[in-house]
Design an enzyme around this catalytic site. Structure first.
Site, PDB file in Angstrom:
ATOM      1  N   LYS A 291      67.290  25.665  88.852  1.00 43.69           N
ATOM      2  CA  LYS A 291      66.114  25.081  88.196  1.00 43.69           C
ATOM      3  C   LYS A 291      65.675  26.006  87.068  1.00 43.69           C
ATOM      4  O   LYS A 291      65.699  27.227  87.235  1.00 43.69           O
ATOM      5  CB  LYS A 291      64.956  24.968  89.202  1.00 43.69           C
ATOM      6  CG  LYS A 291      65.091  23.852  90.213  1.00 43.69           C
ATOM      7  CD  LYS A 291      63.844  23.804  91.095  1.00 43.69           C
ATOM      8  CE  LYS A 291      64.016  22.841  92.252  1.00 43.69           C
ATOM      9  NZ  LYS A 291      64.100  21.432  91.863  1.00 43.69           N
ATOM     10  N   ARG A 365      68.679  16.065 100.718  1.00 40.57           N
ATOM     11  CA  ARG A 365      69.388  14.967 101.387  1.00 40.57           C
ATOM     12  C   ARG A 365      70.565  15.489 102.220  1.00 40.57           C
ATOM     13  O   ARG A 365      70.974  14.839 103.182  1.00 40.57           O
ATOM     14  CB  ARG A 365      69.826  13.929 100.347  1.00 40.57           C
ATOM     15  CG  ARG A 365      70.786  14.429  99.312  1.00 40.57           C
ATOM     16  CD  ARG A 365      70.827  13.547  98.066  1.00 40.57           C
ATOM     17  NE  ARG A 365      69.645  13.754  97.210  1.00 40.57           N
ATOM     18  CZ  ARG A 365      69.414  13.071  96.085  1.00 40.57           C
ATOM     19  NH1 ARG A 365      70.246  12.135  95.674  1.00 40.57           N
ATOM     20  NH2 ARG A 365      68.332  13.317  95.373  1.00 40.57           N
TER      21      ARG A 365
HETATM   22  N1  BES Z   1      62.658  19.937  96.002  1.00 36.48           N
HETATM   23  C1  BES Z   1      63.051  19.129  94.924  1.00 36.48           C
HETATM   24  C2  BES Z   1      62.094  17.964  94.648  1.00 36.48           C
HETATM   25  C3  BES Z   1      60.698  18.304  94.237  1.00 36.48           C
HETATM   26  C4  BES Z   1      60.303  18.211  92.918  1.00 36.48           C
HETATM   27  C5  BES Z   1      59.747  18.643  95.181  1.00 36.48           C
HETATM   28  C6  BES Z   1      59.009  18.488  92.554  1.00 36.48           C
HETATM   29  C7  BES Z   1      58.422  18.921  94.819  1.00 36.48           C
HETATM   30  C8  BES Z   1      58.056  18.835  93.500  1.00 36.48           C
HETATM   31  C9  BES Z   1      64.439  18.535  95.198  1.00 36.48           C
HETATM   32  O1  BES Z   1      65.276  19.305  95.980  1.00 36.48           O
HETATM   33  C10 BES Z   1      65.134  18.359  93.889  1.00 36.48           C
HETATM   34  O2  BES Z   1      65.382  19.319  93.242  1.00 36.48           O
HETATM   35  N2  BES Z   1      65.451  17.104  93.566  1.00 36.48           N
HETATM   36  C11 BES Z   1      66.114  16.780  92.350  1.00 36.48           C
HETATM   37  C12 BES Z   1      67.210  15.783  92.665  1.00 36.48           C
HETATM   38  C13 BES Z   1      68.150  15.523  91.523  1.00 36.48           C
HETATM   39  C14 BES Z   1      68.949  16.763  91.218  1.00 36.48           C
HETATM   40  C15 BES Z   1      69.048  14.370  91.892  1.00 36.48           C
HETATM   41  C16 BES Z   1      65.080  16.196  91.405  1.00 36.48           C
HETATM   42  O3  BES Z   1      64.208  15.461  91.845  1.00 36.48           O
HETATM   43  O4  BES Z   1      65.155  16.507  90.215  1.00 36.48           O
HETATM   44 MN    MN Z   2      66.343  20.749  94.885  1.00 30.02          MN
END
Ligand code: BES
Ligand code: MN
Ligand code: ZN
Length: 517
Positions: A291, A365
Site C-alpha cells: 500500500k 478473502r
Molecule cells: N484491508 C483492506 C480494505 C480496507 C480499506 C479496510 C480501507 C479499511 C479501510 C483490504 O485488505 C484491501 O486492501 N482490499 C483491497 C482489495 C483489492 C486489492 C482487490 C482494496 O479494497 O483496495
Molecule cells: Mn489488503
C-alpha cells in the site's frame, strides 16, 4: 471500566459530580420552544421551572449532539447540570428513539471524562429507554490511554505528569427501577455488551507492534478461561498440518506467524449453533502489492472483524444465552519480505481449491476462505463473517454504514433488520453472478481479484465459494465504520468503534429465542 448503577435516589437528592438531562426541539404547537425530556422534572423544579428558559438564554436549541453545561442551583446535590440535545421532540413526547438516547448519553459521557460520578436523568420510563441510556453512556465513557502519560525522562524532577484524562468512572441511571427484575437484566446486558465493545475497541486501537496474531490469540485464551469458553489455537505448525494454505500464504511474509483461533461457547440446552468468522489481519501493509503512504497508517484496524467476533462470543457467554456460538478468528500479519507470497503465486486453500494471488493486498478473502470452510465443517445453522474487506465498500456506503451480502435473501434481510434494531447503520448488497467470471484464472481454480468495479461484491462472491452447501451465510463488510478517523460524536470515539458487535449479539439472542428460521 466504568461502573453502572441504578440510582435509588431521585435527581433532586442524588449526590454526584454532575446530572445529565435531555432537551429537545419543540414541534407542532410548541414549535420554536425547547422541550425538556422526561427525567428532567426534578431538575427543572430546582431551577424554579425555568430550566428550558435558562437553556434557551444560553443558546441551546435542542439539536442532536448539542451539549450545554450550567451550574446547578442550590436545591440539587450536584455542582453541574449538563443538558444534551435530542433533536426534534417525537410525536408522543416520551417516545424517543433508542439510538437518539444512546447518542445523547454518549455525548454527555464524553464531556464528563475526568469526572467520578454522573447521574443520567434521561428518559427511563421503559426498560428499553433505560438500556439505551446505559449503553450510550458506557460506550461514550471510553478512552484509549494505554500508551499515554509516559514519563518524560528530560522533565524536571518535580514536574507533574498528570497523565491522560480518564473516562467517567460511574454512570448512575436516575429514574430506572432499581429493584425491578427487567431493569436489572437490561442493565446487566448493557454493561456486558458495552464492556466487551470497549474491549474490542482496545484491541483495535492497540498498535500492531504489540497486537499480532500470537498476542491476540493469548488474549482470547485468557478470556476463554475467565468466561468458560473453550479456546483452541492453531499455530503455524498446526496450520501447515491442516492445510490452511490461505492463512499461511497471507502470514508467511511476517516475522509474526499466523494463527487460527476457535472460541466455542456452548449452552447445555441450546438448539442452534451460530458460527461467527472474523478477519483478523493485525496489520495490512498490502504485502508485496504494498500500500502507498496515506493508505497504511490506520491498517492496524484490519483485525476489527475478529475483534467484533471475539467480543460477541464473550458477551454471549457472559449473558448465558441459550445458543451455541462458535467464533473463528483468522489472524495473520500481511507483510512484504523475502518469504512473502508474490503476485502470481498459487495457494491451495483449506477447502482444496487453488487460488492465484494476483494482488497480495486482497488478503482478507484468503484468510476468511480458510476459516469459512473450517467453520462449515461443523455444520452450524448459520455463518456470519465480519471483515474490513474492501475499500470499494467504503466508496459505496461511506464511513458509517456496513454492507451486508448473503447466500440467502431472507437471512440478509434478518441481519439488516437486526442491525437497524440495535442502532447500527447497514445496507443490503447483492452478489451478482456475472461478476464471478472476472476472477477466472488461467492457472488456478480462481484468482483473488476480479473486476475493479463492484469490488466489494467481487470479494463477497469469492467468500461465497468457501461456504459449505446448504448453510445460510452472511458477510458484513465493515471497512467503513470499523475505525473512525473524524471527530468523536455520540458514543463513537476516534479510532476503533466496535462496529457489528451489537448486531452479532442481537443475532445470537434472536437465535437463542428461536426467532430465526
Ligand atoms: N484491508 C483492506 C480494505 C480496507 C480499506 C479496510 C480501507 C479499511 C479501510 C483490504 O485488505 C484491501 O486492501 N482490499 C483491497 C482489495 C483489492 C486489492 C482487490 C482494496 O479494497 O483496495
Ligand atoms: Mn489488503
Ligand atoms: Zn486487509
Amino acid at each position: 471500566m466504568t461502573a453502572l448503577t441504578l440510582s435509588t435516589a431521585g435527581a433532586a437528592t442524588l449526590r454526584a459530580d454532575a446530572l445529565v438531562v435531555g432537551v429537545a426541539k419543540g414541534a407542532g404547537s410548541k414549535s420554536g420552544d425547547l422541550v425538556l425530556a422526561p427525567g428532567a422534572e426534578a431538575v427543572d423544579k430546582a431551577f424554579d421551572g425555568k430550566l428550558a428558559a435558562v437553556l434557551a438564554t444560553l443558546g441551546a436549541v435542542g439539536a442532536e449532539g448539542e451539549l450545554t453545561k450550567l451550574p446547578a442551583p442550590s436545591g440539587l446535590k450536584v455542582p453541574v447540570v449538563i443538558a444534551v440535545g435530542l433533536g426534534t421532540v417525537p410525536d408522543k413526547e416520551d417516545a424517543y428513539d433508542a439510538e437518539t438516547l444512546r447518542r445523547a448519553a454518549g455525548t454527555a459521557a464524553r464531556a464528563l471524562s475526568g469526572f467520578k460520578k454522573a447521574g443520567f436523568a434521561l428518559p427511563a420510563a421503559s426498560v428499553e429507554d433505560a438500556a439505551a441510556v446505559a449503553e450510550g453512556a458506557l460506550l461514550g465513557a471510553y478512552a484509549f490511554t494505554a500508551y499515554q502519560g509516559g514519563e518524560n525522562k528530560l522533565a524536571p524532577k518535580d514536574a507533574k505528569n498528570s497523565g491522560p484524562k480518564l473516562p467517567l468512572a460511574e454512570v448512575a441511571l436516575v429514574g430506572a427501577k432499581p429493584r425491578d427484575k427487567a431493569y436489572k437484566a437490561a442493565v446487566e446486558r448493557a454493561l456486558a455488551l458495552a464492556e466487551e465493545i470497549n474491549r474490542a475497541r482496545d484491541l483495535i486501537n492497540t498498535p500492531p507492534n504489540d497486537l499480532y496474531p500470537e498476542s491476540f490469540a493469548a488474549v482470547a485464551t485468557a478470556a476463554g478461561k475467565e468466561h468458560g469458553i473453550k479456546v483452541q489455537v492453531l499455530d503455524e505448525k498446526a496450520l501447515v498440518k491442516g492445510g490452511f494454505g490461505g492463512i499461511l500464504g497471507v502470514g508467511q511474509g511476517s516475522a509474526n506467524g499466523p494463527r487460527l483461533v476457535k472460541l466455542a461457547y456452548t449452552h447445555p440446552k441450546a438448539e442452534k449453533t451460530l458460527a461467527l468468522v472474523g478477519k483478523g489481519i493485525t496489520y495490512d501493509s498490502g504485502g508485496i502489492s504494498l500500500k502507498p503512504a496515506g493508505h497504511n497508517e490506520t491498517m492496524k484496524c484490519d483485525m476489527s472483524g475478529a475483534a467484533a467476533v471475539f467480543a460477541a462470543v464473550v458477551t454471549a457467554a457472559r449473558l448465558g444465552l441459550k445458543v451455541n456460538v462458535t467464533g473463528w478468528l483468522a489472524l495473520a500479519e500481511n507483510m512484504p519480505s523475502g518469504n512473502a507470497t508474490r503476485p502470481g503465486d498459487v495457494l491451495r486453500m483449506y477447502s482444496g481449491k487453488t487460488v492465484e494471488v494476483l494482488n497480495t493486498d486482497a488478503e482478507g478473502r484468503l484468510v476468511l476462505g480458510d476459516a469459512l470452510t473450517r467453520a462449515s465443517e461443523e455444520k452450524p445453522d448459520a455463518i456470519v463473517d465480519v471483515a474490513t474487506l474492501t475499500g470499494a465498500m467504503v466508496l459505496a456506503l461511506g464511513n458509517r454504514t456496513f454492507g451486508i451480502m448473503a447466500n440467502d435473501d431472507a437471512f440478509r434481510t434478518s441481519i439488516h433488520e437486526i442491525a437497524e434494531e440495535v442502532g447500527e447503520a447497514s445496507w443490503p448488497m447483492p452478489l451478482p453472478a456475472d461478476l464471478r467470471k472476472g476472477m477466472d484464472s488461467p492457472t488456478a481454480d480462481i484468482a483473488n481479484m476480479g473486476e475493479r468495479m463492484g469490488g466489494g461484491l467481487v470479494a463477497g462472491l469469492f467468500l461465497k465459494e468457501f461456504v459449505g452447501e446448504g448453510i445460510a451465510w452472511a458477510h458484513l463488510d465493515i471497512a467503513g465504520p470499523a475505525f473512525h478517523e473524524g471527530a468523536p460524536y455520540g458514543y463513537t470515539p476516534k479510532g476503533g468503534t466496535g462496529s457489528a458487535v451489537r448486531t452479532l449479539v442481537r443475532l445470537a439472542e434472536r437465535t437463542a429465542d428461536g426467532d430465526l428460521g
